[in-house]
Design a protein around this motif. Structure first.
Motif, PDB file in Angstrom:
ATOM      1  N   UNK A   1      37.014  24.183  55.010  1.00 13.86           N
ATOM      2  CA  UNK A   1      38.375  24.127  54.460  1.00 13.86           C
ATOM      3  C   UNK A   1      38.357  24.400  52.959  1.00 13.86           C
ATOM      4  N   UNK A   2      37.298  23.919  52.295  1.00 11.88           N
ATOM      5  CA  UNK A   2      37.143  24.203  50.866  1.00 11.88           C
ATOM      6  C   UNK A   2      36.976  25.714  50.658  1.00 11.88           C
TER       7      UNK A   2
ATOM      8  N   UNK B   1      38.145  28.027  52.648  1.00 14.42           N
ATOM      9  CA  UNK B   1      39.468  28.629  52.858  1.00 14.42           C
ATOM     10  C   UNK B   1      40.315  28.549  51.595  1.00 14.42           C
ATOM     11  N   UNK B   2      40.249  27.386  50.937  1.00 14.05           N
ATOM     12  CA  UNK B   2      41.051  27.199  49.726  1.00 14.05           C
ATOM     13  C   UNK B   2      40.622  28.198  48.652  1.00 14.05           C
ATOM     14  N   UNK B   3      39.308  28.364  48.481  1.00 12.01           N
ATOM     15  CA  UNK B   3      38.841  29.300  47.461  1.00 12.01           C
ATOM     16  C   UNK B   3      39.166  30.743  47.831  1.00 12.01           C
ATOM     17  N   UNK B   4      39.166  31.031  49.140  1.00 12.10           N
ATOM     18  CA  UNK B   4      39.466  32.404  49.574  1.00 12.10           C
ATOM     19  C   UNK B   4      40.932  32.752  49.378  1.00 12.10           C
ATOM     20  N   UNK B   5      41.792  31.730  49.348  1.00 14.21           N
ATOM     21  CA  UNK B   5      43.219  32.006  49.252  1.00 14.21           C
ATOM     22  C   UNK B   5      43.648  32.300  47.816  1.00 14.21           C
ATOM     23  N   UNK B   6      42.761  32.061  46.869  1.00 22.03           N
ATOM     24  CA  UNK B   6      43.100  32.341  45.476  1.00 22.03           C
ATOM     25  C   UNK B   6      42.093  33.368  44.958  1.00 22.03           C
ATOM     26  N   UNK B   7      42.563  34.524  44.458  1.00 21.87           N
ATOM     27  CA  UNK B   7      41.624  35.522  43.954  1.00 21.87           C
ATOM     28  C   UNK B   7      40.731  34.926  42.849  1.00 21.87           C
TER      29      UNK B   7
ATOM     30  N   UNK C   1      39.559  35.948  40.095  1.00 24.44           N
ATOM     31  CA  UNK C   1      39.943  36.070  38.689  1.00 24.44           C
ATOM     32  C   UNK C   1      41.103  35.128  38.355  1.00 24.44           C
ATOM     33  N   UNK C   2      41.972  34.863  39.334  1.00 22.36           N
ATOM     34  CA  UNK C   2      43.064  33.913  39.095  1.00 22.36           C
ATOM     35  C   UNK C   2      42.503  32.497  38.926  1.00 22.36           C
TER      36      UNK C   2
ATOM     37  N   UNK D   1      30.565  43.089  51.311  1.00 23.71           N
ATOM     38  CA  UNK D   1      30.106  41.970  50.489  1.00 23.71           C
ATOM     39  C   UNK D   1      31.278  41.094  50.135  1.00 23.71           C
TER      40      UNK D   1
END
Lengths: 311, 322
Positions: free
Chosen positions: A144-145, A147-153, A155-156, A311
């Motif tokens: 889930x962590x 997923x959270x990181x994947x949902x925010x680019x 660089x953002x 990648x």
């Protein structure tokens, strides 16, 4: 024919010798494959050149990169009108030699590139191993962590960190590292999931080998080649992130030289002096291209399973 | 989408597993958003309260204290977090420190411009990538293929902010055929869209090429060839259409990441989108705007991912659910 010498070895030692010989054959094979792949060879040459330039910067750079020369502001490169061979790539708005600044700028790219990949890799490999090996709630939490990181680019996420932290080299390395570990975690978790079902891992567990030992001795060595491939490829992305953030004034701070800073300074003089913003960009592109070529070649050689995997 | 397609999918995979799978995916979205809000909250909390950064350096301790109390930074961790989460749920990220109005509405106001730019970039990316990928797949290991592969490698390696600057240098400063920056006419969107579309097209070209090469080796293509079918028909009707599914998915995913990844391009071209707002907010330490922007971006990306996933499974019913 079996030599006498070999007969006297214990099975363990004989085994070791065979593996050693296999290893040297493997390296020779690697070399011959490298010579066959044009892009792989090109990538390796670019990366070697980059390291050479970065390490020997003080010896090969024609000028002190921060030396201001008010008599020679905005000199064009040697081949255009008004240029001279004293400054092959011209000078900037403070009369500093652009070639020397590009040479020194390579250092920051390499340092940030490698260090943040180490930070990201360490975090990601740890989470990946733990999630894949123990499964259950731990796996669920880690994923889930992820997923959270994947949902925010990336660089953002970096920008969020840089809003509350003071910019600088260490901050930048940590921020890029902490925001880009997800890739490693997913990869290592996936491989660990399948490795933990292997016979030898089950055997080790039955024999009462501790989890820590199983992970470090039996699982980690088997994911190393994938980690090497993905680390190499992600150095490229990291270098672009570093130069982007430095370009925005949120990364490396002057007087430290970064290609990103050179670009943002050059942007102000775009209308009159094109060379300021052009050459640092070529340096970034070449570097990233070389690393991608090398990484893709490594992937084809070390990790044939993942061919075509992004990648 | 015609309804029979859905029915097919259900029959092949079992209605239950598909619905369960998507219900699971939908339920994950709020959870992921909660984790993101927790991460951001922790970050701001650990970094110290932002009050000191917002006030000028010569603010007196009393002033800082007053300001801190007004914003609630003096309360204990769990109270602050609870308060924060409640506000996030109703979409209240607080007022922007710079503008004094709701941060969320500022971000939403800028969203259409960003989506417009992302769409234009996608169109450009596809217009470059599909012909390039198809040509290089049909003639693999020729000069054309090498050029196409080389171009897509370079497209992937060029940092997009530099590409933007170079496009301005060539088309706006030297040739004077395009505006340097801003909005107003269709011309204003061309350069930023090319800037963002290039990296995207690099990825899509590679995908189209590798898919097409694989498909062109299939038996049914050989059958079509032996029937004497025209090669153009084979390439487009038999091969290309079958290579589209992964291409559509990757394109959509990339477009989602563009919505949250076009900051620097927007800044360079003064494009009035979310990215430009965020970068300004970072300089001004305007946390409400940044938090709102992260949320809006995350929601868009999560929804786009879900949509892509559904589309992928509907277009290719062979996919299994687990």
């Amino acid at each position: 024919m079996v030599s006498r010498n070999q007969l006297e070895l214990t099975p363990y030692e004989a085994d070791r010798q065979v593996t050693k010989r296999q290893k040297s054959v493997k390296y020779k094979l690697l070399l011959s494959k490298l010579l066959k792949s044009k892009t792989g060879l090109l990538g390796l040459l670019i990366v070697l050149a980059l390291f050479f330039v970065a390490i020997f910067a003080p010896f090969i750079s024609p000028y002190n990169p921060n030396e201001i020369n008010t008599a020679k502001l905005l000199t064009p490169p040697a081949w255009s009108a008004g240029g001279s061979f004293e400054h092959i790539l011209g000078t900037d708005n403070l009369g500093r030699d652009i070639l020397s600044r590009i040479i020194y700028g390579s250092r920051i790219s390499i340092i940030v590139g490698i260090m943040s990949v180490i930070v990201a890799g360490t975090i990601g490999v740890f989470f990946g191993l733990v999630a894949g090996y123990f499964g259950g709630i731990i796996d669920n939490l880690v994923m889930r962590l992820v997923d959270a990181f994947l949902a925010v680019p990336t660089i953002l996420f970096c920008l969020v960190f840089l809003t509350v932290l003071n910019p600088g080299l260490t901050t930048l390395i940590l921020v890029i590292g902490v925001t880009s570990w997800v890739m490693y975690a997913r990869l290592v978790r996936g491989e660990t999931l399948s490795l933990r079902e292997r016979e030898y891992v089950k055997a080790a567990r039955t024999m009462g080998v501790s989890n820590f030992k199983i992970i470090t001795r039996h699982i980690l060595p088997n994911v190393t080649s994938s980690i090497i491939v993905i680390s190499t490829l992600s150095i490229a992305g990291t270098i672009i992130t570093e130069s982007s953030l430095s370009f925005l004034g949120l990364g490396i701070q002057p007087p430290t030289i970064s290609w990103g800073i050179m670009l943002s300074e050059g942007r102000e003089y775009l209308a009159t002096s094109w060379w300021l913003a052009t050459f640092p960009g070529i340096a970034i592109t070449m570097t990233v291209l070389g690393i991608i070529f090398l990484g893709e070649w490594l992937r084809d050689v070390l990790d044939p399973k993942s061919q075509g995997m992004k990648s | 989408m015609p309804p029979f397609l859905f029915q097919d999918t259900f029959k092949l995979n079992g209605e239950d597993s598909m619905l369960k799978y998507f219900a699971f995916r939908v339920m994950q979205i709020p959870l992921v958003l909660l984790i993101i809000s927790f991460l951001i909250f922790i970050l701001v909390y650990i970094a110290g309260d932002p009050v000191a950064m917002m006030l000028s350096a010569d603010a007196s301790p009393q002033e800082i204290q007053q300001f801190r109390e007004a914003l609630g930074f003096d309360r204990p961790f769990h109270v602050q977090f609870g308060h924060y989460i409640m506000n996030v749920i109703i979409g209240d990220f607080g007022a922007s420190y710079q503008y004094g109005v709701s941060a969320l509405s500022l971000v939403l106001d800028r969203l259409p411009a960003t989506i417009e730019l992302a769409t234009a970039s996608m169109i450009i990316a596809i217009a470059i990538a599909i012909p390039l990928g198809v040509i290089s797949a049909v003639r693999p290991n020729t000069l054309i293929d090498s050029i196409a592969t080389g171009l897509s490698a370079i497209g992937k390696a060029v940092p997009n902010f530099w590409l933007g600057i170079m496009l301005i240098l060539i088309f706006a400063v030297n040739l004077k055929v395009m505006p340097v920056s801003g909005t107003g006419s269709w011309k204003h969107i061309v350069l930023p869209a090319i800037t963002l579309g290039t990296a995207m097209s690099a990825e899509i070209t590679r995908l189209v090429r590798s898919n097409m090469i694989e498909i062109l080796q299939q038996d049914y293509i050989r059958t079509a060839k032996s029937k004497g079918q025209k090669s153009l028909v084979i390439i487009f009707k038999h091969a290309f259409r079958n290579s589209l599914v992964p291409v559509i998915t990757i394109t959509l995913l990339q477009m989602a990441s563009l919505v949250g990844g076009s900051f620097i391009t927007e800044m360079i071209f003064s494009w009035p989108g979310v990215g430009q707002l965020i970068i300004q907010a970072v300089y001004e330490k305007d946390l409400p705007i940044i938090q709102a922007a992260v949320f809006v971006t995350a929601i868009i990306i999560l929804l786009m991912n879900l949509l892509t996933d559904i589309l992928y499974r509907v277009l290719d019913p062979r996919i299994k659910y687990n």
